[in-house]
Design a protein around this motif. Structure first.
Motif, short mmCIF file in Angstrom:
data_model
loop_
_atom_site.label_atom_id
_atom_site.label_comp_id
_atom_site.label_asym_id
_atom_site.label_seq_id
_atom_site.Cartn_x
_atom_site.Cartn_y
_atom_site.Cartn_z
N VAL A 41 121.20 38.63 -2.60
CA VAL A 41 121.03 38.42 -1.16
C VAL A 41 122.25 39.02 -0.47
O VAL A 41 123.39 38.67 -0.77
CB VAL A 41 120.86 36.93 -0.83
N ILE A 42 121.95 39.95 0.42
CA ILE A 42 122.99 40.65 1.19
C ILE A 42 122.79 40.32 2.66
O ILE A 42 121.66 40.35 3.16
CB ILE A 42 122.86 42.19 1.00
N ILE A 43 123.88 39.99 3.33
CA ILE A 43 123.83 39.74 4.77
C ILE A 43 124.32 41.00 5.48
O ILE A 43 125.46 41.43 5.27
CB ILE A 43 124.74 38.55 5.17
N SER A 44 123.45 41.60 6.29
CA SER A 44 123.85 42.78 7.05
C SER A 44 123.98 42.39 8.52
O SER A 44 123.62 41.28 8.91
CB SER A 44 122.81 43.90 6.90
N GLU A 45 124.50 43.31 9.32
CA GLU A 45 124.62 43.07 10.77
C GLU A 45 123.25 42.77 11.38
O GLU A 45 123.14 42.01 12.33
CB GLU A 45 125.19 44.32 11.47
N LEU B 36 124.26 50.85 1.54
CA LEU B 36 123.58 49.83 2.34
C LEU B 36 124.08 49.85 3.79
O LEU B 36 123.29 49.74 4.73
CB LEU B 36 123.79 48.44 1.76
N GLU B 37 125.39 49.98 3.95
CA GLU B 37 125.98 49.94 5.30
C GLU B 37 125.54 51.13 6.15
O GLU B 37 125.40 51.00 7.36
CB GLU B 37 127.50 49.82 5.21
N ARG B 38 125.30 52.28 5.52
CA ARG B 38 124.80 53.43 6.28
C ARG B 38 123.40 53.14 6.85
O ARG B 38 123.03 53.67 7.89
CB ARG B 38 124.78 54.69 5.41
N LEU B 39 122.65 52.28 6.18
CA LEU B 39 121.29 51.95 6.62
C LEU B 39 121.23 50.72 7.51
O LEU B 39 120.43 50.65 8.44
CB LEU B 39 120.39 51.71 5.40
N PHE B 40 122.07 49.71 7.20
CA PHE B 40 121.91 48.40 7.83
C PHE B 40 123.15 47.90 8.57
O PHE B 40 123.17 46.76 9.02
CB PHE B 40 121.50 47.36 6.77
N THR C 70 113.01 43.39 1.65
CA THR C 70 113.38 43.64 0.26
C THR C 70 113.57 45.13 0.00
O THR C 70 112.75 45.95 0.40
CB THR C 70 112.29 43.06 -0.68
N ILE C 71 114.67 45.42 -0.69
CA ILE C 71 115.01 46.79 -1.09
C ILE C 71 115.02 46.81 -2.62
O ILE C 71 115.71 46.00 -3.25
CB ILE C 71 116.41 47.20 -0.58
N VAL C 72 114.28 47.73 -3.22
CA VAL C 72 114.28 47.89 -4.68
C VAL C 72 114.84 49.26 -5.01
O VAL C 72 114.36 50.28 -4.50
CB VAL C 72 112.86 47.74 -5.26
N ASP D 247 117.51 54.20 -2.96
CA ASP D 247 118.65 54.29 -3.90
C ASP D 247 119.83 53.56 -3.28
O ASP D 247 120.39 53.99 -2.28
CB ASP D 247 119.00 55.76 -4.14
N VAL D 248 120.19 52.43 -3.87
CA VAL D 248 121.30 51.62 -3.35
C VAL D 248 122.33 51.30 -4.45
O VAL D 248 123.19 50.47 -4.25
CB VAL D 248 120.80 50.28 -2.74
#
Length: 145
Positions: free
Chosen positions: A44-48, A67-71, A102-104, A142-143
């Motif tokens: 579980v990741i908390i993004s902005e 992830l940060e580039r996306l979220f 969800t990101i796979v 791809d993460v």
């Protein structure tokens, strides 16, 4: 827990009762005979923008930069946040039935089946990875580092 059992049955997945705590990739491989590549981590990741369920294989680590580039800014959820957002304790979070975007990682889909959290730290879930993507309506991105 009942809901996870219903989902597993619906998806042709199997809940494995291990009988002792399984919190790491190493423990999961030892208990199931699966390779680290077949073991998945449901993180579980908390993004902005929102909370995310990010699934990578046991050989990989999440690349926070990707992830940060996306979220936007991202961090791992604290154990109490994981419980609040998913209903499960860290180490038992299953890859299905979680009400989060969800990101796979695509490497997960290279397996015929994967072993993930089974709703409790002494249970695992054996499931086809494409069923995770379908059930969670997951995005394949791809993460991994």
């Amino acid at each position: 827990m009942e809901k996870l059992e219903e989902i597993a049955k619906e998806l042709g997945a199997e809940i494995l009762e291990v009988g002792r705590p399984v919190k790491t990739v190493e423990q999961a491989t030892r208990e199931t005979g699966a390779s680290p590549k077949q073991v998945i981590k449901s993180l579980v990741i908390i993004s902005e923008k929102e909370a995310l369920l990010v699934i990578v294989d046991g050989e990989s680590r999440v690349d926070m930069g990707k992830l940060e580039r996306l979220f936007g800014k991202c961090r791992f959820a604290k154990p109490e946040e994981v419980k609040e957002l998913t209903g499960y304790e860290v180490g038992g979070v299953p890859p299905v039935g979680i009400p989060l975007r969800t990101i796979v990682d695509p490497k997960v889909l290279e397996n015929e089946y994967v072993i993930g959290g089974g709703g409790a730290i002494d249970r695992l879930l054996r499931i086809e990875p494409r069923k995770i993507v379908e059930y969670q309506n997951a995005e394949v991105i791809d993460v991994r580092k």
